[in-house]
Design a protein around this motif. Structure first.
Motif, PDB file in Angstrom:
ATOM      1  N   SER A 161       0.823  -1.221   0.000  1.00  0.00           N
ATOM      2  CA  SER A 161       0.000   0.000   0.000  1.00  0.00           C
ATOM      3  C   SER A 161       0.851   1.262   0.000  1.00  0.00           C
ATOM      4  O   SER A 161       0.397   2.321  -0.438  1.00  0.00           O
ATOM      5  CB  SER A 161      -0.938   0.008   1.212  1.00  0.00           C
ATOM      6  N   LEU A 162       2.098   1.176   0.480  1.00  0.00           N
ATOM      7  CA  LEU A 162       2.950   2.369   0.548  1.00  0.00           C
ATOM      8  C   LEU A 162       3.245   2.969  -0.824  1.00  0.00           C
ATOM      9  O   LEU A 162       3.050   4.178  -1.016  1.00  0.00           O
ATOM     10  CB  LEU A 162       4.251   2.052   1.280  1.00  0.00           C
ATOM     11  N   PRO A 163       3.722   2.192  -1.803  1.00  0.00           N
ATOM     12  CA  PRO A 163       3.959   2.803  -3.116  1.00  0.00           C
ATOM     13  C   PRO A 163       2.673   3.305  -3.770  1.00  0.00           C
ATOM     14  O   PRO A 163       2.704   4.282  -4.525  1.00  0.00           O
ATOM     15  CB  PRO A 163       4.614   1.685  -3.924  1.00  0.00           C
ATOM     16  N   TYR A 164       1.543   2.648  -3.469  1.00  0.00           N
ATOM     17  CA  TYR A 164       0.267   3.135  -4.004  1.00  0.00           C
ATOM     18  C   TYR A 164      -0.053   4.509  -3.417  1.00  0.00           C
ATOM     19  O   TYR A 164      -0.394   5.449  -4.145  1.00  0.00           O
ATOM     20  CB  TYR A 164      -0.857   2.144  -3.682  1.00  0.00           C
ATOM     21  N   LEU A 165       0.063   4.628  -2.082  1.00  0.00           N
ATOM     22  CA  LEU A 165      -0.218   5.911  -1.437  1.00  0.00           C
ATOM     23  C   LEU A 165       0.746   6.988  -1.916  1.00  0.00           C
ATOM     24  O   LEU A 165       0.368   8.145  -2.101  1.00  0.00           O
ATOM     25  CB  LEU A 165      -0.121   5.758   0.081  1.00  0.00           C
ATOM     26  N   ARG A 166       2.012   6.604  -2.137  1.00  0.00           N
ATOM     27  CA  ARG A 166       2.993   7.562  -2.614  1.00  0.00           C
ATOM     28  C   ARG A 166       2.617   8.082  -4.000  1.00  0.00           C
ATOM     29  O   ARG A 166       2.757   9.276  -4.288  1.00  0.00           O
ATOM     30  CB  ARG A 166       4.393   6.948  -2.656  1.00  0.00           C
ATOM     31  N   ALA A 167       2.164   7.179  -4.860  1.00  0.00           N
ATOM     32  CA  ALA A 167       1.763   7.587  -6.207  1.00  0.00           C
ATOM     33  C   ALA A 167       0.591   8.560  -6.152  1.00  0.00           C
ATOM     34  O   ALA A 167       0.540   9.543  -6.911  1.00  0.00           O
ATOM     35  CB  ALA A 167       1.399   6.356  -7.036  1.00  0.00           C
ATOM     36  N   ILE A 168      -0.367   8.303  -5.253  1.00  0.00           N
ATOM     37  CA  ILE A 168      -1.510   9.197  -5.096  1.00  0.00           C
ATOM     38  C   ILE A 168      -1.045  10.567  -4.598  1.00  0.00           C
ATOM     39  O   ILE A 168      -1.468  11.613  -5.105  1.00  0.00           O
ATOM     40  CB  ILE A 168      -2.539   8.594  -4.124  1.00  0.00           C
ATOM     41  N   LEU A 169      -0.165  10.567  -3.596  1.00  0.00           N
ATOM     42  CA  LEU A 169       0.359  11.824  -3.063  1.00  0.00           C
ATOM     43  C   LEU A 169       1.116  12.609  -4.133  1.00  0.00           C
ATOM     44  O   LEU A 169       0.946  13.829  -4.269  1.00  0.00           O
ATOM     45  CB  LEU A 169       1.292  11.540  -1.883  1.00  0.00           C
ATOM     46  N   ALA A 170       1.978  11.907  -4.884  1.00  0.00           N
ATOM     47  CA  ALA A 170       2.777  12.571  -5.908  1.00  0.00           C
ATOM     48  C   ALA A 170       1.886  13.172  -6.990  1.00  0.00           C
ATOM     49  O   ALA A 170       2.133  14.296  -7.454  1.00  0.00           O
ATOM     50  CB  ALA A 170       3.770  11.585  -6.520  1.00  0.00           C
ATOM     51  N   ALA A 171       0.860  12.438  -7.388  1.00  0.00           N
ATOM     52  CA  ALA A 171      -0.048  12.948  -8.417  1.00  0.00           C
ATOM     53  C   ALA A 171      -0.796  14.179  -7.918  1.00  0.00           C
ATOM     54  O   ALA A 171      -0.944  15.174  -8.638  1.00  0.00           O
ATOM     55  CB  ALA A 171      -1.040  11.854  -8.820  1.00  0.00           C
ATOM     56  N   GLU A 172      -1.265  14.128  -6.670  1.00  0.00           N
ATOM     57  CA  GLU A 172      -1.977  15.288  -6.124  1.00  0.00           C
ATOM     58  C   GLU A 172      -1.046  16.483  -5.991  1.00  0.00           C
ATOM     59  O   GLU A 172      -1.423  17.624  -6.311  1.00  0.00           O
ATOM     60  CB  GLU A 172      -2.586  14.960  -4.763  1.00  0.00           C
ATOM     61  N   LEU A 173       0.176  16.231  -5.520  1.00  0.00           N
ATOM     62  CA  LEU A 173       1.133  17.329  -5.356  1.00  0.00           C
ATOM     63  C   LEU A 173       1.423  18.003  -6.691  1.00  0.00           C
ATOM     64  O   LEU A 173       1.437  19.241  -6.784  1.00  0.00           O
ATOM     65  CB  LEU A 173       2.429  16.791  -4.741  1.00  0.00           C
ATOM     66  N   THR A 174       1.635  17.217  -7.725  1.00  0.00           N
ATOM     67  CA  THR A 174       1.887  17.772  -9.054  1.00  0.00           C
ATOM     68  C   THR A 174       0.708  18.609  -9.528  1.00  0.00           C
ATOM     69  O   THR A 174       0.871  19.733 -10.019  1.00  0.00           O
ATOM     70  CB  THR A 174       2.177  16.644 -10.056  1.00  0.00           C
ATOM     71  N   TRP A 175      -0.502  18.084  -9.347  1.00  0.00           N
ATOM     72  CA  TRP A 175      -1.693  18.789  -9.815  1.00  0.00           C
ATOM     73  C   TRP A 175      -1.880  20.093  -9.046  1.00  0.00           C
ATOM     74  O   TRP A 175      -2.166  21.149  -9.639  1.00  0.00           O
ATOM     75  CB  TRP A 175      -2.932  17.907  -9.663  1.00  0.00           C
ATOM     76  N   VAL A 176      -1.744  20.044  -7.725  1.00  0.00           N
ATOM     77  CA  VAL A 176      -1.968  21.242  -6.914  1.00  0.00           C
ATOM     78  C   VAL A 176      -0.929  22.313  -7.232  1.00  0.00           C
ATOM     79  O   VAL A 176      -1.240  23.507  -7.301  1.00  0.00           O
ATOM     80  CB  VAL A 176      -1.967  20.896  -5.408  1.00  0.00           C
ATOM     81  N   LYS A 177       0.318  21.903  -7.455  1.00  0.00           N
ATOM     82  CA  LYS A 177       1.349  22.872  -7.832  1.00  0.00           C
ATOM     83  C   LYS A 177       1.011  23.537  -9.165  1.00  0.00           C
ATOM     84  O   LYS A 177       1.130  24.764  -9.303  1.00  0.00           O
ATOM     85  CB  LYS A 177       2.708  22.180  -7.929  1.00  0.00           C
ATOM     86  N   GLU A 178       0.585  22.755 -10.141  1.00  0.00           N
ATOM     87  CA  GLU A 178       0.243  23.312 -11.456  1.00  0.00           C
ATOM     88  C   GLU A 178      -0.972  24.236 -11.357  1.00  0.00           C
ATOM     89  O   GLU A 178      -1.007  25.312 -11.962  1.00  0.00           O
ATOM     90  CB  GLU A 178      -0.027  22.174 -12.438  1.00  0.00           C
ATOM     91  N   PHE A 179      -1.968  23.812 -10.583  1.00  0.00           N
ATOM     92  CA  PHE A 179      -3.171  24.622 -10.408  1.00  0.00           C
ATOM     93  C   PHE A 179      -2.840  25.933  -9.696  1.00  0.00           C
ATOM     94  O   PHE A 179      -3.322  27.012 -10.079  1.00  0.00           O
ATOM     95  CB  PHE A 179      -4.217  23.829  -9.618  1.00  0.00           C
ATOM     96  N   THR A 180      -1.993  25.864  -8.668  1.00  0.00           N
ATOM     97  CA  THR A 180      -1.599  27.063  -7.929  1.00  0.00           C
ATOM     98  C   THR A 180      -0.847  28.037  -8.826  1.00  0.00           C
ATOM     99  O   THR A 180      -1.080  29.260  -8.785  1.00  0.00           O
ATOM    100  CB  THR A 180      -0.725  26.673  -6.721  1.00  0.00           C
ATOM    101  N   ALA A 181       0.047  27.507  -9.657  1.00  0.00           N
ATOM    102  CA  ALA A 181       0.796  28.369 -10.582  1.00  0.00           C
ATOM    103  C   ALA A 181      -0.140  29.013 -11.595  1.00  0.00           C
ATOM    104  O   ALA A 181       0.000  30.195 -11.938  1.00  0.00           O
ATOM    105  CB  ALA A 181       1.867  27.550 -11.302  1.00  0.00           C
TER     106      ALA A 181
END
Length: 232
Positions: A161-181
């Motif tokens: 479950s750890l790599p799955y959760l990491r992938a979800i976190l990474a995807a959200e982080l990328t999206w939020v950074k792009e949206f914020t910019a």
């Protein structure tokens, strides 16, 4: 409960409890300690009161069995529980049901995103940047946990479950950074708010029509068969 059917009482916390008892008999306090030590609280909401309630409910439904009471020194009595055959079947059926088919989980963040236009742009940007910081911390934590598991040669099936959760976190982080910019750079239109009152500017025109997204064919019927076009 029929063969192959998941038991209705098997909530996420109940899955965690049954899985622990599949390993060995435990008392609820030991279950709580083990879940926290394993960072299972990243997956399910773990509270002592709700855990004790879950164990009690599973016992009432004969998915677990109280097999002994232990008292050490001045500590309160602790009842040890063991998983039953019914409990083992319910655990496996519930896992299979969840893995087999995705279902809406209704996370709260998209709800807030959909209503973020109710906040002034400056406040929205501040909050988004705070979230970015939290996500970056959680991503680093996930990397640390994975590195620890690899270093200690923990079989990967126990922490998949750890790599799955990491992938979800990474995807959200990328999206939020792009949206914020996009919001900060002005590429995304935003309503004007009065800098003093925080209210929408009177000059801001209201939307002409309510915004609705298209509904996939059969979605309403699937949710409630009374709306189906086909007579039963």
């Amino acid at each position: 409960m029929g063969q192959g059917q998941a038991h209705p009482s098997v909530t996420p916390l109940a899955i965690a409890v049954l899985a622990l008892l599949e390993e060995r008999p435990m008392h609820p306090y030991e279950m709580f300690q083990t879940l926290i030590a394993r960072r299972e609280d990243k997956l399910v909401k773990v509270r002592p009161g709700s855990l004790y309630h879950t164990v009690s409910r599973l016992a009432d439904q004969e998915l677990v069995h109280a097999e002994g009471v232990d008292r050490a020194g001045n500590r309160p009595e602790r009842t040890t529980y063991r998983i039953t055959g019914r409990g083992r079947e319910a655990l496996r059926n519930r896992i299979a049901e969840i893995v087999r088919r995705p279902v809406p989980e209704y996370p709260i963040f998209p709800v807030a995103l959909g209503e973020l236009h109710n906040l002034p742009k400056t406040e929205a940007l501040t909050l988004l940047r705070e979230r970015i910081g939290v996500l970056e911390t959680e991503l680093a934590d996930a990397d640390m946990l994975s590195a620890w598991a690899e270093e200690h040669v923990v079989p990967r099936r126990y922490w998949i479950s750890l790599p799955y959760l990491r992938a979800i976190l990474a995807a959200e982080l990328t999206w939020v950074k792009e949206f914020t910019a996009e919001l900060a750079g002005g590429a995304l239109e935003w309503e004007d708010f009065d800098p003093v009152t925080g209210e929408r500017s009177a000059a801001e025109p209201a939307a002409d029509t309510p915004v609705s997204l298209p509904v996939p064919p059969g979605a309403v019927a699937a949710a409630d068969p009374r709306f189906s076009d086909h007579p039963s």
